[in-house]
Design an enzyme around this catalytic site. Structure first.
Site, PDB file in Angstrom:
ATOM      1  N   HIS A 188       0.951  -0.795  -0.079  1.00  0.00           N
ATOM      2  CA  HIS A 188       0.138  -0.096  -0.170  1.00  0.00           C
ATOM      3  C   HIS A 188       0.831   1.397   0.048  1.00  0.00           C
ATOM      4  CE1 HIS A 188      -3.444   2.891   1.116  1.00  0.00           C
ATOM      5  NE2 HIS A 188      -4.144   2.083   0.397  1.00  0.00           N
ATOM      6  N   ASP A 226      -8.046  -5.385   0.158  1.00  0.00           N
ATOM      7  CA  ASP A 226      -8.400  -6.388  -1.656  1.00  0.00           C
ATOM      8  C   ASP A 226      -8.539  -7.744  -0.983  1.00  0.00           C
ATOM      9  OD1 ASP A 226      -9.523  -4.344  -2.769  1.00  0.00           O
ATOM     10  OD2 ASP A 226      -7.935  -3.425  -2.890  1.00  0.00           O
TER      11      ASP A 226
HETATM   12  C1  LIG Z   1      -0.397  -1.151  -4.207  1.00  0.00           C
HETATM   13  C2  LIG Z   1       0.184  -0.500  -4.054  1.00  0.00           C
HETATM   14  C3  LIG Z   1       0.160  -0.391  -6.362  1.00  0.00           C
HETATM   15  C4  LIG Z   1       1.344   0.628  -4.205  1.00  0.00           C
HETATM   16  O1  LIG Z   1       1.632   0.943  -4.857  1.00  0.00           O
HETATM   17  P1  LIG Z   1       3.576   2.405  -4.531  1.00  0.00           P
HETATM   18  O2  LIG Z   1       3.210   2.862  -3.679  1.00  0.00           O
HETATM   19  O3  LIG Z   1       3.643   2.839  -5.749  1.00  0.00           O
HETATM   20  O4  LIG Z   1       4.920   1.238  -4.334  1.00  0.00           O
HETATM   21  P2  LIG Z   1       5.912   0.603  -5.994  1.00  0.00           P
HETATM   22  O5  LIG Z   1       4.294  -0.348  -6.921  1.00  0.00           O
HETATM   23  O6  LIG Z   1       6.395   1.315  -5.865  1.00  0.00           O
HETATM   24  O7  LIG Z   1       6.503  -1.163  -4.870  1.00  0.00           O
HETATM   25  C5  LIG Z   1       7.370  -0.422  -4.042  1.00  0.00           C
HETATM   26  C6  LIG Z   1       8.184  -1.824  -4.065  1.00  0.00           C
HETATM   27  O8  LIG Z   1       7.567  -2.503  -3.548  1.00  0.00           O
HETATM   28  C7  LIG Z   1       7.159  -3.516  -4.002  1.00  0.00           C
HETATM   29  N1  LIG Z   1       5.567  -4.079  -4.577  1.00  0.00           N
HETATM   30  C8  LIG Z   1       4.571  -3.269  -4.228  1.00  0.00           C
HETATM   31  N2  LIG Z   1       4.024  -4.321  -4.131  1.00  0.00           N
HETATM   32  C9  LIG Z   1       3.748  -5.315  -4.424  1.00  0.00           C
HETATM   33  C10 LIG Z   1       3.162  -6.425  -4.332  1.00  0.00           C
HETATM   34  N3  LIG Z   1       2.614  -6.719  -3.822  1.00  0.00           N
HETATM   35  N4  LIG Z   1       4.215  -7.400  -4.144  1.00  0.00           N
HETATM   36  C11 LIG Z   1       5.292  -7.610  -4.109  1.00  0.00           C
HETATM   37  N5  LIG Z   1       6.024  -7.002  -4.650  1.00  0.00           N
HETATM   38  C12 LIG Z   1       5.061  -5.474  -4.292  1.00  0.00           C
HETATM   39  C13 LIG Z   1       7.588  -3.286  -5.829  1.00  0.00           C
HETATM   40  O9  LIG Z   1       7.913  -4.198  -6.814  1.00  0.00           O
HETATM   41  C14 LIG Z   1       8.282  -2.288  -5.716  1.00  0.00           C
HETATM   42  O10 LIG Z   1       9.685  -2.781  -5.658  1.00  0.00           O
HETATM   43  P3  LIG Z   1      10.874  -1.890  -6.296  1.00  0.00           P
HETATM   44  O11 LIG Z   1      11.338  -0.965  -5.535  1.00  0.00           O
HETATM   45  O12 LIG Z   1      12.178  -3.357  -6.151  1.00  0.00           O
HETATM   46  O13 LIG Z   1      10.432  -2.064  -7.453  1.00  0.00           O
HETATM   47  C15 LIG Z   1       1.006  -1.960  -4.711  1.00  0.00           C
HETATM   48  O14 LIG Z   1       2.400  -1.858  -3.286  1.00  0.00           O
HETATM   49  C16 LIG Z   1       0.527  -3.126  -5.758  1.00  0.00           C
HETATM   50  O15 LIG Z   1       0.373  -2.998  -6.745  1.00  0.00           O
HETATM   51  N6  LIG Z   1       0.079  -3.737  -4.894  1.00  0.00           N
HETATM   52  C17 LIG Z   1      -1.137  -4.841  -5.471  1.00  0.00           C
HETATM   53  C18 LIG Z   1      -1.875  -4.495  -5.806  1.00  0.00           C
HETATM   54  C19 LIG Z   1      -2.926  -4.051  -4.924  1.00  0.00           C
HETATM   55  O16 LIG Z   1      -3.149  -4.901  -3.300  1.00  0.00           O
HETATM   56  N7  LIG Z   1      -3.499  -2.637  -4.870  1.00  0.00           N
HETATM   57  C20 LIG Z   1      -4.481  -2.744  -4.305  1.00  0.00           C
HETATM   58  C21 LIG Z   1      -4.406  -1.461  -2.788  1.00  0.00           C
HETATM   59  S1  LIG Z   1      -5.206  -0.973  -1.527  1.00  0.00           S
END
Ligand SMILES: CC(C)(COP(=O)(O)OP(=O)(O)OC[C@H]1O[C@@H](n2cnc3c(N)ncnc32)[C@H](O)[C@@H]1OP(=O)(O)O)[C@@H](O)C(=O)NCCC(=O)NCCS
Length: 376
Positions: free
Chosen positions: A258, A312
């Site tokens: 998140h 979720d």
């Molecule tokens: C929620 C979310 C979009 C937040 O995104 P964000 O703050 O932009 O963070 P990022 O996507 O840039 O992730 C940061 C790091 O954590 C990792 N990471 C984030 N969520 C992850 C997950 N669910 N599984 C594995 N790795 C994850 C990313 O790969 C990234 O790694 P890196 O720095 O080595 O590239 C992201 O955690 C995600 O895609 N989660 C899965 C989808 C989800 O559950 N969404 C509902 C949110 S309520």
């Protein structure tokens, strides 16, 4: 020096009194009330009132709020359109289109006063469950079921979906899920609504933008994606291998991570026991156990990076055990979140300024135009 804040990470766009997330300490408050207390003691209609009007309603206020919703649940004005929408459409695309169409039928469409804007939001709030249920029935070759004015928002939705009155507990569970999804500060879809209304557009356009934004698997689509992930894993014994493989391939574990929570999402804490209760009751423990094993393995691998399960992760298991099809999950989120979107839209308008960020240009300048016949 120019700083590019990718994803607008840690940028504040307004002051707000709607929602506070303490991401380090697993806390979420709507208008100052903790989410745990609201989920336990309140109901969705009351929470929607709280978000939109800023305080808990008195008995009379809640009664007139409920009457307004009951009077506005019908969707006769768009039934012809509903029958024309391809049955193969994704229900989120359908809902985005239907809400947009509702705007053209609203007699107050061109009145952007605060009172009319509130009424427009409440009409969308009232009609969204009817739209979602009607489309699901139409695509299955069944006739829509009309809303029942005696039922709550949650119970009505389940009734219109299946044609059968839900049990008290089923209605209560959906009600809790709606409360948990009603609001979440300046998330991507609430920001979309605010961007749209900052041009002095209108409530229908704002909510339509919100639905389009919520659709993606990084936002509202994550619950559907998480459930599909558990199905792909197939069996609890395969969970560890699945997580290892997924992380090795740099894939995300859906329902994890998140932008704001760096600890457990408090909504996850409320959802997990409900998912367990329903799975047990429906005799569907294998999928639930798969989810638990994936969760344990993913926490081991990801906790050091402050990545934990979010709301979720288990909500898809709850919805599917309420006999809701996976492609409707994001729309359940929408049905609830309309209240939060409305609250943010109204709050943004109180102190409106056009939202217009900048892009840092890194391209070239002063190129000579080359006629097409001379381009290689
Ligand atoms: C929620 C979310 C979009 C937040 O995104 P964000 O703050 O932009 O963070 P990022 O996507 O840039 O992730 C940061 C790091 O954590 C990792 N990471 C984030 N969520 C992850 C997950 N669910 N599984 C594995 N790795 C994850 C990313 O790969 C990234 O790694 P890196 O720095 O080595 O590239 C992201 O955690 C995600 O895609 N989660 C899965 C989808 C989800 O559950 N969404 C509902 C949110 S309520």
């Amino acid at each position: 020096m120019v700083v590019v804040n990718k994803g607008l990470d840690n940028i504040y766009v307004k002051e707000s009194k709607i929602c506070f997330i303490d991401g380090e300490n697993s806390k979420l408050y709507y208008r100052g009330f903790s989410i745990e207390e609201l989920a336990e003691k309140s109901n969705f209609e009351e929470v929607a009132y709280l978000l939109i009007h800023g305080q808990l309603p008195t008995r009379e206020q809640l009664s007139s709020f409920n009457s307004f919703l009951a009077e506005n649940r019908g969707i006769e004005e768009i039934m012809n359109l509903m029958r024309l929408i391809p049955k193969t459409s994704h229900p989120v695309d359908m809902l985005r289109t239907a809400v947009s169409a509702l705007g053209m039928h609203d007699s107050e469409a061109s009145d952007n006063s605060r009172d009319a804007t509130v009424r427009k939001a409440l009409r969308v709030l009232a009609k969204a469950p009817t739209i979602v249920a009607a489309f699901d029935r139409l695509r299955k070759g069944k006739e829509p079921v009309k809303p029942d004015a005696r039922l709550s928002h949650a119970a009505n939705f389940l009734y219109m979906l299946s044609g059968k009155k839900p049990t008290e507990r089923e209605a209560k569970i959906l009600d809790i899920m709606l409360i948990l999804h009603a609001e979440h500060e300046m998330n991507a879809s609430s920001f979309s609504c605010s961007v749209t209304v900052s041009t002095l557009s209108d409530m229908y356009s704002a909510i339509t933008s919100g639905i389009g934004t919520l659709k993606g698997p990084l936002h509202g689509g994550a619950n559907e994606a998480a459930l599909k992930m558990f199905m792909r894993v197939g069996d609890p014994s395969k969970a560890e291998e699945f997580v290892d493989e997924a992380l090795r391939r740099k894939e995300k574990i859906m329902g994890f991570g998140h932008r704001i929570y760096k600890s457990l999402d408090p909504r996850y804490r409320v959802t997990k026991p409900i998912a367990a209760e329903l799975a047990k009751q429906r005799g569907k423990m294998s999928l639930y156990e798969t989810a638990v094993r994936v969760e344990d393995a993913a926490i081991k691998a990801l906790a050091a990076s402050k990545l934990f399960p979010n709301v979720d992760y288990y909500s898809g298991i709850v919805f599917s055990n309420l006999s809701i099809d996976p492609d409707l999950f994001t729309n359940i989120f929408t049905i609830a979140r309309i209240s939060g979107w409305a609250a943010h839209t109204l709050e943004y308008l109180e102190d409106n300024r056009l939202i217009r960020p900048k892009a840092y240009y890194t391209g070239t300048l002063d190129l000579k135009y080359v006629p097409i016949e001379r381009r290689s």
